[in-house]
Design a protein around this motif. Structure first.
Motif, PDB file in Angstrom:
ATOM      1  N   ASP A 178       0.877  -1.164   0.000  1.00 52.61           N
ATOM      2  CA  ASP A 178       0.000   0.000   0.000  1.00 52.61           C
ATOM      3  C   ASP A 178       0.917   1.218   0.000  1.00 52.61           C
ATOM      4  O   ASP A 178       1.503   1.574   1.024  1.00 52.61           O
ATOM      5  CB  ASP A 178      -0.879  -0.027   1.250  1.00 52.61           C
ATOM      6  CG  ASP A 178      -1.946   1.062   1.253  1.00 52.61           C
ATOM      7  OD1 ASP A 178      -1.890   1.961   0.388  1.00 52.61           O
ATOM      8  OD2 ASP A 178      -2.834   1.025   2.129  1.00 52.61           O
ATOM      9  N   THR A 179       1.065   1.843  -1.175  1.00 52.32           N
ATOM     10  CA  THR A 179       2.094   2.874  -1.360  1.00 52.32           C
ATOM     11  C   THR A 179       1.495   4.262  -1.466  1.00 52.32           C
ATOM     12  O   THR A 179       0.608   4.516  -2.284  1.00 52.32           O
ATOM     13  CB  THR A 179       2.914   2.570  -2.633  1.00 52.32           C
ATOM     14  OG1 THR A 179       3.474   1.254  -2.527  1.00 52.32           O
ATOM     15  CG2 THR A 179       4.041   3.587  -2.783  1.00 52.32           C
ATOM     16  N   PHE A 180       2.030   5.158  -0.647  1.00 53.14           N
ATOM     17  CA  PHE A 180       1.643   6.570  -0.677  1.00 53.14           C
ATOM     18  C   PHE A 180       2.733   7.368  -1.401  1.00 53.14           C
ATOM     19  O   PHE A 180       3.922   7.243  -1.075  1.00 53.14           O
ATOM     20  CB  PHE A 180       1.479   7.108   0.742  1.00 53.14           C
ATOM     21  CG  PHE A 180       0.226   6.642   1.426  1.00 53.14           C
ATOM     22  CD1 PHE A 180      -0.873   7.477   1.554  1.00 53.14           C
ATOM     23  CD2 PHE A 180       0.146   5.352   1.941  1.00 53.14           C
ATOM     24  CE1 PHE A 180      -2.039   7.044   2.183  1.00 53.14           C
ATOM     25  CE2 PHE A 180      -1.017   4.909   2.570  1.00 53.14           C
ATOM     26  CZ  PHE A 180      -2.106   5.751   2.694  1.00 53.14           C
ATOM     27  N   PHE A 181       2.321   8.171  -2.367  1.00 50.35           N
ATOM     28  CA  PHE A 181       3.230   9.018  -3.127  1.00 50.35           C
ATOM     29  C   PHE A 181       3.180  10.436  -2.555  1.00 50.35           C
ATOM     30  O   PHE A 181       2.102  10.958  -2.259  1.00 50.35           O
ATOM     31  CB  PHE A 181       2.847   9.050  -4.602  1.00 50.35           C
ATOM     32  CG  PHE A 181       3.069   7.750  -5.323  1.00 50.35           C
ATOM     33  CD1 PHE A 181       4.158   7.579  -6.174  1.00 50.35           C
ATOM     34  CD2 PHE A 181       2.181   6.694  -5.166  1.00 50.35           C
ATOM     35  CE1 PHE A 181       4.361   6.382  -6.836  1.00 50.35           C
ATOM     36  CE2 PHE A 181       2.374   5.489  -5.825  1.00 50.35           C
ATOM     37  CZ  PHE A 181       3.466   5.335  -6.664  1.00 50.35           C
ATOM     38  N   PHE A 182       4.354  11.059  -2.420  1.00 49.78           N
ATOM     39  CA  PHE A 182       4.459  12.433  -1.929  1.00 49.78           C
ATOM     40  C   PHE A 182       5.239  13.278  -2.928  1.00 49.78           C
ATOM     41  O   PHE A 182       6.134  12.783  -3.618  1.00 49.78           O
ATOM     42  CB  PHE A 182       5.218  12.482  -0.597  1.00 49.78           C
ATOM     43  CG  PHE A 182       4.528  11.802   0.553  1.00 49.78           C
ATOM     44  CD1 PHE A 182       3.713  12.525   1.416  1.00 49.78           C
ATOM     45  CD2 PHE A 182       4.699  10.450   0.789  1.00 49.78           C
ATOM     46  CE1 PHE A 182       3.090  11.918   2.490  1.00 49.78           C
ATOM     47  CE2 PHE A 182       4.074   9.817   1.861  1.00 49.78           C
ATOM     48  CZ  PHE A 182       3.266  10.554   2.716  1.00 49.78           C
TER      49      PHE A 182
END
Length: 275
Positions: A178-182
């Motif tokens: 579960d990847t969050f991009f910033f």
């Protein structure tokens, strides 16, 4: 989809460190700068020996470390600056414990893989991160935690320097991520490097040039990376990208959205791999 009524202060087990479908939480940072040619993003080419996406162009990032989570009772202001952890949690649709871990992991992974430090001291932002590169090696070797590194140097992670951008979940080799991009902006005075064991090469590139390379079979891109590059290619300046980040749709994208028209080119182009 993020529940608009979600409150990260609701009674949620703070020891729950998993993401969607029990997957491992992960982070990716799109480090940006303006140049004479327009907006540029820092991209690495993964070494061919990596288990996942060998030889692919990626952004700095990786899995959330258990030590990125705060202790059950903690003062969020001690090593945190900028937008509150509760505000960040509501923006991302996670608990405040996970928001803390995700932001810390993003700052840590960016520092480990590019030498860029999105942190502040009482006297301002860090303008020269090279002086901390011995500790960077200790972080990469898991000898010290990022929290220890910050405490030893009187630093705080500045949440205003990491803007939530997108969220993707997918399965690889039987494990969910579960990847969050910033989005992050290169601090004045700092310059990233490619001194990481995970990359053969790294550098600044215009997003449009990367897309052209992918279409010509000269650049390998996984779908989530392709989607972010394609989106970045529509901006001329960092300011435009940052402004749009405030309106980013952070609803979770799961797997391969083959029926979504905005990703049709990825599934239909099939460029010949010339690497």
């Amino acid at each position: 989809m993020i529940d608009p009524g979600f409150d990260p202060l609701d009674a949620v087990d703070p020891q729950d460190t998993s993401g969607f479908n029990g997957g491992r939480l992960a982070v990716t940072v799109l480090l940006l700068r303006d140049s004479a040619e327009g907006l540029e993003v820092w991209v690495q080419e993964r070494v061919s020996t990596m288990k996942t996406y060998p030889g692919h162009a990626v952004f700095p990032g990786g899995g959330v470390d258990p030590r990125d989570f705060p202790p059950r009772m903690w003062d969020s202001g001690e090593q945190w600056a900028g937008r509150s952890v509760v505000s960040m949690a509501r923006r991302m649709g996670v608990t405040k414990y996970k928001a803390h871990a995700l932001v810390f992991a993003a700052a840590r992974e960016l520092f480990e893989e590019s030498g860029t430090l999105l942190a502040i001291r009482d006297d301002g932002i860090i303008s020269d991160a090279s002086r901390y590169h011995r500790e960077r090696e200790l972080l990469e070797a898991h000898v010290i935690s990022f929290t220890e590194f910050l405490a030893n140097n009187g630093m705080r992670v500045d949440a205003d320097m990491l803007l939530p951008w997108a969220r993707w979940a997918g399965e690889d080799r039987g494990q969910w991520f579960d990847t969050f991009f910033f989005l992050g902006v290169l601090p004045e005075g700092q310059e990233p490097d490619g001194n990481t064991m995970e990359a053969d090469d790294a550098g600044w590139f215009r997003p449009g040039l990367i897309m052209d390379g992918w279409r010509a079979g000269l650049v390998r891109l996984a779908l989530p990376t392709w989607a972010q590059i394609r989106r970045l290619a529509s901006y001329s300046t960092v300011g435009e990208a940052l402004q749009d980040a405030s309106y980013s749709d952070l609803r979770l994208i799961i797997g391969d959205p083959v029926d979504d028209p905005q990703y049709r080119e990825f599934f239909t182009a099939n460029p010949i791999d010339r690497i």
